[in-house]
Scaffold this motif. Sequence first.
Motif, mmCIF file in Angstrom:
data_model
loop_
_atom_site.group_PDB
_atom_site.id
_atom_site.type_symbol
_atom_site.label_atom_id
_atom_site.label_comp_id
_atom_site.label_asym_id
_atom_site.label_seq_id
_atom_site.Cartn_x
_atom_site.Cartn_y
_atom_site.Cartn_z
ATOM 1 N N GLY A 1 65.393 53.432 76.809
ATOM 2 C CA GLY A 1 66.590 53.400 75.977
ATOM 3 C C GLY A 1 66.420 53.909 74.561
ATOM 4 O O GLY A 1 67.330 53.774 73.740
ATOM 5 N N PHE A 2 65.300 54.519 74.247
ATOM 6 C CA PHE A 2 65.095 55.040 72.895
ATOM 7 C C PHE A 2 65.887 56.326 72.704
ATOM 8 O O PHE A 2 66.028 57.129 73.629
ATOM 9 C CB PHE A 2 63.604 55.316 72.634
ATOM 10 N N THR A 3 66.401 56.522 71.502
ATOM 11 C CA THR A 3 67.100 57.751 71.160
ATOM 12 C C THR A 3 66.074 58.836 70.868
ATOM 13 O O THR A 3 64.884 58.553 70.665
ATOM 14 C CB THR A 3 67.982 57.569 69.918
ATOM 15 N N LEU A 4 66.525 60.058 70.790
ATOM 16 C CA LEU A 4 65.630 61.167 70.479
ATOM 17 C C LEU A 4 64.986 60.992 69.105
ATOM 18 O O LEU A 4 63.789 61.249 68.934
ATOM 19 C CB LEU A 4 66.410 62.481 70.547
ATOM 20 N N ASP A 5 65.755 60.528 68.132
ATOM 21 C CA ASP A 5 65.194 60.277 66.794
ATOM 22 C C ASP A 5 64.122 59.193 66.846
ATOM 23 O O ASP A 5 63.086 59.305 66.189
ATOM 24 C CB ASP A 5 66.291 59.881 65.805
ATOM 25 N N GLU A 6 64.368 58.145 67.608
ATOM 26 C CA GLU A 6 63.381 57.067 67.729
ATOM 27 C C GLU A 6 62.110 57.561 68.420
ATOM 28 O O GLU A 6 60.999 57.198 68.026
ATOM 29 C CB GLU A 6 63.979 55.889 68.503
ATOM 30 N N ILE A 7 62.281 58.397 69.430
ATOM 31 C CA ILE A 7 61.130 58.958 70.136
ATOM 32 C C ILE A 7 60.333 59.855 69.200
ATOM 33 O O ILE A 7 59.102 59.831 69.186
ATOM 34 C CB ILE A 7 61.586 59.717 71.397
ATOM 35 N N GLN A 8 61.034 60.627 68.413
ATOM 36 C CA GLN A 8 60.372 61.501 67.444
ATOM 37 C C GLN A 8 59.515 60.671 66.481
ATOM 38 O O GLN A 8 58.382 61.036 66.177
ATOM 39 C CB GLN A 8 61.414 62.306 66.673
ATOM 40 N N GLU A 9 60.041 59.546 66.035
ATOM 41 C CA GLU A 9 59.280 58.661 65.146
ATOM 42 C C GLU A 9 58.051 58.081 65.843
ATOM 43 O O GLU A 9 56.969 57.988 65.253
ATOM 44 C CB GLU A 9 60.167 57.530 64.626
ATOM 45 N N LEU A 10 58.227 57.665 67.098
ATOM 46 C CA LEU A 10 57.091 57.126 67.858
ATOM 47 C C LEU A 10 55.986 58.171 67.997
ATOM 48 O O LEU A 10 54.805 57.881 67.762
ATOM 49 C CB LEU A 10 57.539 56.668 69.247
ATOM 50 N N LEU A 11 56.364 59.374 68.375
ATOM 51 C CA LEU A 11 55.371 60.429 68.552
ATOM 52 C C LEU A 11 54.729 60.821 67.227
ATOM 53 O O LEU A 11 53.529 61.090 67.169
ATOM 54 C CB LEU A 11 55.999 61.644 69.236
ATOM 55 N N ARG A 12 55.510 60.820 66.174
ATOM 56 C CA ARG A 12 54.948 61.128 64.851
ATOM 57 C C ARG A 12 53.894 60.082 64.484
ATOM 58 O O ARG A 12 52.817 60.416 63.984
ATOM 59 C CB ARG A 12 56.041 61.170 63.789
ATOM 60 N N ALA A 13 54.197 58.828 64.737
ATOM 61 C CA ALA A 13 53.230 57.759 64.437
ATOM 62 C C ALA A 13 51.960 57.942 65.262
ATOM 63 O O ALA A 13 50.856 57.785 64.745
ATOM 64 C CB ALA A 13 53.851 56.390 64.714
ATOM 65 N N MET B 1 41.755 62.071 61.729
ATOM 66 C CA MET B 1 42.522 62.418 62.917
ATOM 67 C C MET B 1 43.335 63.661 62.623
ATOM 68 O O MET B 1 43.985 63.766 61.595
ATOM 69 C CB MET B 1 43.447 61.260 63.259
ATOM 70 N N SER B 2 43.299 64.622 63.495
ATOM 71 C CA SER B 2 43.999 65.871 63.231
ATOM 72 C C SER B 2 45.466 65.732 63.605
ATOM 73 O O SER B 2 45.842 64.937 64.448
ATOM 74 C CB SER B 2 43.338 67.006 63.999
ATOM 75 N N THR B 3 46.279 66.519 62.956
ATOM 76 C CA THR B 3 47.704 66.521 63.251
ATOM 77 C C THR B 3 48.035 67.773 64.031
ATOM 78 O O THR B 3 47.202 68.659 64.207
ATOM 79 C CB THR B 3 48.537 66.494 61.953
ATOM 80 N N VAL B 4 49.257 67.873 64.467
ATOM 81 C CA VAL B 4 49.676 69.027 65.242
ATOM 82 C C VAL B 4 49.487 70.299 64.432
ATOM 83 O O VAL B 4 49.084 71.327 64.952
ATOM 84 C CB VAL B 4 51.153 68.885 65.677
ATOM 85 N N ALA B 5 49.765 70.243 63.140
ATOM 86 C CA ALA B 5 49.649 71.419 62.302
ATOM 87 C C ALA B 5 48.208 71.928 62.255
ATOM 88 O O ALA B 5 47.969 73.081 61.930
ATOM 89 C CB ALA B 5 50.162 71.109 60.903
ATOM 90 N N ASP B 6 47.223 71.084 62.569
ATOM 91 C CA ASP B 6 45.822 71.494 62.540
ATOM 92 C C ASP B 6 45.432 72.303 63.772
ATOM 93 O O ASP B 6 44.352 72.868 63.805
ATOM 94 C CB ASP B 6 44.904 70.261 62.471
ATOM 95 N N PHE B 7 46.282 72.334 64.797
ATOM 96 C CA PHE B 7 45.930 73.034 66.013
ATOM 97 C C PHE B 7 46.143 74.518 65.808
ATOM 98 O O PHE B 7 47.188 74.961 65.385
ATOM 99 C CB PHE B 7 46.779 72.547 67.196
ATOM 100 N N ARG B 8 45.139 75.293 66.142
ATOM 101 C CA ARG B 8 45.232 76.735 66.084
ATOM 102 C C ARG B 8 44.823 77.290 67.442
ATOM 103 O O ARG B 8 44.048 76.671 68.155
ATOM 104 C CB ARG B 8 44.312 77.258 64.993
ATOM 105 N N PRO B 9 45.317 78.460 67.773
ATOM 106 C CA PRO B 9 44.924 79.029 69.060
ATOM 107 C C PRO B 9 43.410 79.127 69.162
ATOM 108 O O PRO B 9 42.733 79.468 68.201
ATOM 109 C CB PRO B 9 45.568 80.419 69.058
#
Length: 162
Positions: free
Chosen positions: A77-89, A1-9
């Motif tokens: 009710g999720f905090t920004l840090d919690e959302i960041q973790e969810l999206l990272r997962a 599965m590719s990560t965000v860093a793998d995306f290139r223009p």
Amino acid sequence: MSTVADFRPTPASAPPAQRLLKIGQLAARSGLTARNLRFYADAGVFGDLPRSPKGYRLFPPQAIQWVRILKASQAAGFTLDEIQELLRALRQDSAPCAHVRDALGGKLRVLEGRLAEIQLLVEILRITLGTPDGQSSDLGCNLMETLLNEAERLPALTELRA
């Protein structure tokens, strides 16, 4: 599965679904303003994003879903840090459901705790408001005396006494 860093223009000839989005394009498709998207990108919510040769942030097509997840998570009710973790997962885990389930379960427990506190506060206020007016207490108001007595049941005051 590719990560965000793998995306290139991708070249302009690539199918539209494969093209990376500039911030204005993502704003138009997601309903968030470019300013809000910059804020979330700077906070790291979307992970590491590639940049165009001119320095513009580039978002993968999946970012539209990320914004939907961001909005739904904030509403839950999720905090920004919690959302960041969810999206990272979701971006990086091979099996993100376990992480998402844990996060949702934790948030549910927090909200149930808050709900219990709110229900207790409602009960205390109803009891207090059911007290007849009068000045038989040292405070000069029976309502305040009742409130003080009932407030002894609040966990926050119990913790202060400990």
